[in-house]
Motif scaffolding. Structure first.
Motif, short mmCIF file in Angstrom:
data_model
loop_
_atom_site.label_atom_id
_atom_site.label_comp_id
_atom_site.label_asym_id
_atom_site.label_seq_id
_atom_site.Cartn_x
_atom_site.Cartn_y
_atom_site.Cartn_z
N ARG A 97 36.02 36.40 57.14
CA ARG A 97 36.04 37.05 55.83
C ARG A 97 34.95 38.13 55.75
O ARG A 97 35.17 39.21 55.22
N ARG A 140 38.06 31.77 47.02
CA ARG A 140 39.37 31.23 47.33
C ARG A 140 40.22 31.02 46.07
O ARG A 140 41.42 31.15 46.09
N TRP A 141 39.59 30.66 44.97
CA TRP A 141 40.37 30.30 43.77
C TRP A 141 40.28 31.37 42.70
O TRP A 141 41.04 31.37 41.75
N GLY A 142 39.33 32.29 42.84
CA GLY A 142 39.07 33.21 41.73
C GLY A 142 40.08 34.33 41.65
O GLY A 142 40.82 34.61 42.58
N GLY A 143 40.10 35.00 40.51
CA GLY A 143 40.96 36.17 40.33
C GLY A 143 40.15 37.44 40.52
O GLY A 143 39.01 37.40 40.99
N LEU A 144 40.77 38.56 40.15
CA LEU A 144 40.10 39.84 40.28
C LEU A 144 39.06 40.00 39.18
O LEU A 144 39.36 39.79 38.01
N GLU A 169 45.81 45.39 45.68
CA GLU A 169 45.00 44.24 45.25
C GLU A 169 44.84 43.22 46.38
O GLU A 169 43.81 42.56 46.48
N VAL A 170 45.87 43.11 47.21
CA VAL A 170 45.78 42.20 48.34
C VAL A 170 44.60 42.56 49.25
O VAL A 170 43.98 41.70 49.87
N GLY A 171 44.27 43.85 49.28
CA GLY A 171 43.13 44.31 50.07
C GLY A 171 41.80 43.72 49.61
O GLY A 171 40.82 43.74 50.36
N LEU A 174 47.83 27.88 43.62
CA LEU A 174 46.55 28.59 43.59
C LEU A 174 46.34 29.45 44.84
O LEU A 174 45.40 30.23 44.91
N PHE A 232 52.53 40.84 54.31
CA PHE A 232 52.35 42.06 55.10
C PHE A 232 52.38 41.80 56.60
O PHE A 232 52.19 42.71 57.39
N LEU A 277 37.23 38.09 47.47
CA LEU A 277 37.46 37.13 46.39
C LEU A 277 37.14 35.72 46.84
O LEU A 277 37.33 35.38 48.00
N ARG A 330 38.77 45.36 40.28
CA ARG A 330 39.72 46.31 39.69
C ARG A 330 39.26 47.74 39.90
O ARG A 330 40.06 48.64 40.15
N LEU A 366 42.71 40.82 57.08
CA LEU A 366 42.14 40.60 55.75
C LEU A 366 41.22 39.38 55.73
O LEU A 366 40.80 38.93 54.67
N GLY A 367 40.96 38.82 56.89
CA GLY A 367 40.00 37.72 56.97
C GLY A 367 40.61 36.35 56.78
O GLY A 367 39.91 35.38 56.52
N THR A 414 41.32 40.63 49.10
CA THR A 414 41.29 39.24 49.53
C THR A 414 39.95 38.81 50.13
O THR A 414 39.39 37.78 49.73
N PRO A 415 39.37 39.56 51.08
CA PRO A 415 38.12 39.08 51.68
C PRO A 415 36.93 39.08 50.72
O PRO A 415 35.91 38.47 51.01
N MET A 439 43.03 50.04 31.22
CA MET A 439 43.64 50.29 32.53
C MET A 439 45.14 49.95 32.46
O MET A 439 45.54 49.00 31.80
N ARG A 486 47.41 34.44 46.26
CA ARG A 486 46.88 35.66 46.85
C ARG A 486 47.00 35.63 48.38
O ARG A 486 47.33 36.63 49.01
#
Lengths: 349, 255
Positions: B72, B107-111, B98-100, A224, A234, B105, B116, A242-243, B102-103, A1, A227
């Motif tokens: 969330r 709190r601490w994790g990545g994508l 990617e910000v979309g 941390l 925004f 994920l 993706r 977005l919650g 957010t709900p 990707m 995000r």
């Protein structure tokens, strides 16, 4: 990707920044009177770590005097500078993100002055154990006052926030001056002045503990939240959709920033412009996504303050400047450029 | 997945903005939310999105109480595209999308891979995959609108809310956006769009809700609501309805 392209790859930038910090820490310790080589610094560190683990040499390899200069004087000061620089830089970046205000930083919004007032008040009263707590309380009160003042006049715009912060900073500075006028004599006057201008003179291992601890725990906690900070970019409505609990999250994070600022001011006084200028410089290189911005801002802020403090103690040797004067000389022009760019962009300052 | 609103009320500083809104948006359909300026369209969308808490009333999506679910959880079902994201967000399109996530994920994790994939799908669905590495600020109005739409799609919503999505778009971009919304409803997403342009609503919507001064004046299929008897008192204009020569949909003219 396909990965997103940036002006500089993030991994490379982080590796370079970390290497630069490590080299800067080592070199900064060698600079000044007494003839020290970078290898001596690491030899002293090795000796002391070995001693802590119970297997060190009876006599330091450098000799007691030079070893003392490295371990007791310069290393704690340099490490404190790094931690304070990193913490202020992260604090500034987070405030800018949360308030969508490029001019936000702990110094401009009066947090540092509030923390100084808290610290000085306690200092004069002689209850030094409570110093970080008092500094935190001062920072938090200043934060609430600045935002309340900015909000009382209508929508919280960047311009209003800065003016409100200025008013709070002036009030806190007046309070500090009053305390000095009322009770300080002789040496304590100089000491108090260093709170106002920001100084790392006399930072020992206790200061290292507070600054490194606060930056490691609170700074990492803030980093941390990258995000969430991106979502704030925004706007509040988008973040809520977005919650994210917008109001609660903003206050929680700003309180952590106040806590961090309080801890840093407790060891270094109010050092300005690091939190303002460094995040902008780093954004320019790696972009604005907070997951990349915050760690890099920490590394670059640390390196910056290490060198600023080295300049503060060596340029006019044997006289020493408060490091806050050095950062102001370097940072105020950045502030001016930001104002100029906002004006050029036609933004409502 | 139909959205039902029952007696939704919201007021600010003594001014009543929503005065008991009861309406329905049928599942998997495009519903137009119409009304003059200040009718309460944006406010209603914000209440449904959970941005504003209503003073009273209920909003249910397929029977689930939207006002009671954790925020969330709600953001995984409902997404909002605002009228104009005026803030300059110097992120790349992909970062913005990617910000979309957010709900979805922790709190601490990545994508994760799943996230993706959702981002890639959203970029493709909104037609901005080719712009993924561009900075948002460098896009045209239509492109930026679609990037914001992609961010909302990355939430994988069952209900998509759009506030004046066609403002500032040229004719071509408008039609493209509507075609995109039609593809979403075909995929069983319920879409509610606040629209200024009554002809756009007449051409594209399955169902319309007409608001005036915080109340629902009329609700139903386009042919029943977009008629002179309903529109003339609300907009205080004279209105005639023609039939489009090609599509057969109603075309409104005002004098």
């Amino acid at each position: 990707m396909a990965r997103p392209r940036h002006r500089v790859p993030t991994g490379l930038a982080a590796a370079l920044a970390a290497a630069a910090l490590l080299v800067s820490l080592t070199l900064a310790v060698t600079i000044g009177p007494a003839d020290l080589a970078p290898a001596d610094v690491w030899r002293s560190i090795g000796d002391h770590l070995a001693t802590l683990l119970g297997g060190g040499p009876a006599e330091p390899a450098l000799g007691a005097l030079r070893d003392g200069i490295v371990w007791e004087l310069r290393l704690p000061r340099v490490l404190t500078a790094a931690a304070v620089g990193a913490g202020l830089s992260v604090a500034g970046a987070v405030m800018q993100g949360l308030t969508r205000n490029p001019l936000a930083d702990p110094y401009l919004l009066g947090l540092s002055s509030g923390a100084s007032l808290g610290a000085v008040a306690v200092l004069v009263l002689g209850v030094s154990v409570l110093l970080p707590v008092a500094a935190f309380a001062g920072a938090l009160v200043a934060l609430v006052a600045a935002l309340a003042l900015a909000g009382a006049a209508g929508a919280i715009t960047p311009g209003r926030t800065v003016l409100a912060g200025l008013a709070v900073a002036q009030l806190a500075a007046a309070g500090t001056s009053f305390v000095i006028f009322w009770s300080a004599t002789g040496d304590s006057y100089r000491e108090i002045l260093s709170w106002l201008m920001g100084s790392l003179a006399g930072a020992g291992w206790g200061a290292v503990g507070i600054a490194v601890g606060a930056t490691a725990v609170l700074g990492t906690g803030l980093a941390l939240q990258g995000r969430v900070l991106d979502a704030f970019a925004f706007g509040d409505t988008a973040a809520a959709a977005l919650g994210i609990a917008v109001g609660r999250t903003r206050w929680l994070l700003l309180t952590v920033v106040a806590l961090l600022t309080g801890a840093l001011v407790a060891v270094s006084g109010s050092i300005g412009f690091v939190g303002l200028a460094l995040p902008h410089a780093v954004r320019f290189v790696v972009g604005v996504a907070h997951r990349r911005l915050l760690p890099l801002a920490a590394l670059v802020g640390a390196t910056f303050l290490v060198w600023a403090d080295t300049a503060a103690r060596t340029v006019f040797e044997p006289r020493e400047l408060p490091v806050g004067i050095v950062t102001a000389f370097l940072g105020a022009p950045v502030f001016a450029v930001l104002l100029w760019r906002r004006r050029a962009a036609g933004a409502d300052a | 997945m139909s959205l039902r609103l029952a007696d939704v009320r919201w007021s600010v500083a003594g001014a009543t903005i929503l005065d008991g809104v009861t309406a329905e948006a049928p599942g998997g359909r495009l519903t137009g939310l119409l009304g003059p300026n200040g009718a309460g369209k944006s406010t209603l969308l914000r209440v449904v999105a959970g941005v504003l808490a209503p003073d009273a009333g209920a909003a249910t999506l397929d029977g689930a109480d939207l006002l009671a679910v954790p925020r969330r959880e709600r953001a995984r079902r409902v997404a909002l595209v605002e009228q104009e994201a005026t803030a300059v967000v110097p992120l790349t399109v992909r970062e913005a999308v990617e910000v979309g996530r957010t709900p979805h994920l922790s709190r601490w994790g990545g994508l994760a891979d799943r996230d993706r994939r959702a981002v890639d799908d959203a970029l493709a669905a909104a037609g901005v995959a080719g712009l993924a590495d561009r900075a948002l600020g460098t896009l045209s109005g239509g492109e930026r609108q679609r990037a914001h739409l992609a961010r909302a799609l990355a939430q994988e919503p069952r209900l998509l809310l759009l506030d004046e999505p066609t403002n500032h778009l040229d004719v071509h971009a408008r039609l493209e956006l509507l075609a995109l919304l039609r593809r979403l409803t075909a995929a069983d997403v319920t879409v509610v769009a606040a629209l200024h342009d009554l002809n756009l609503a007449a051409a594209a919507c399955d169902h319309v809700v007409l608001l005036d001064a915080g109340r629902v004046v009329a609700e139903g299929p386009v042919e029943e609501v977009l008629v002179p008897a309903v529109l003339e008192p609300v907009y205080r204009v004279r209105c005639d309805v023609l039939t489009h020569p090609v599509t057969g949909r109603p075309v409104l003219t005002f004098t």
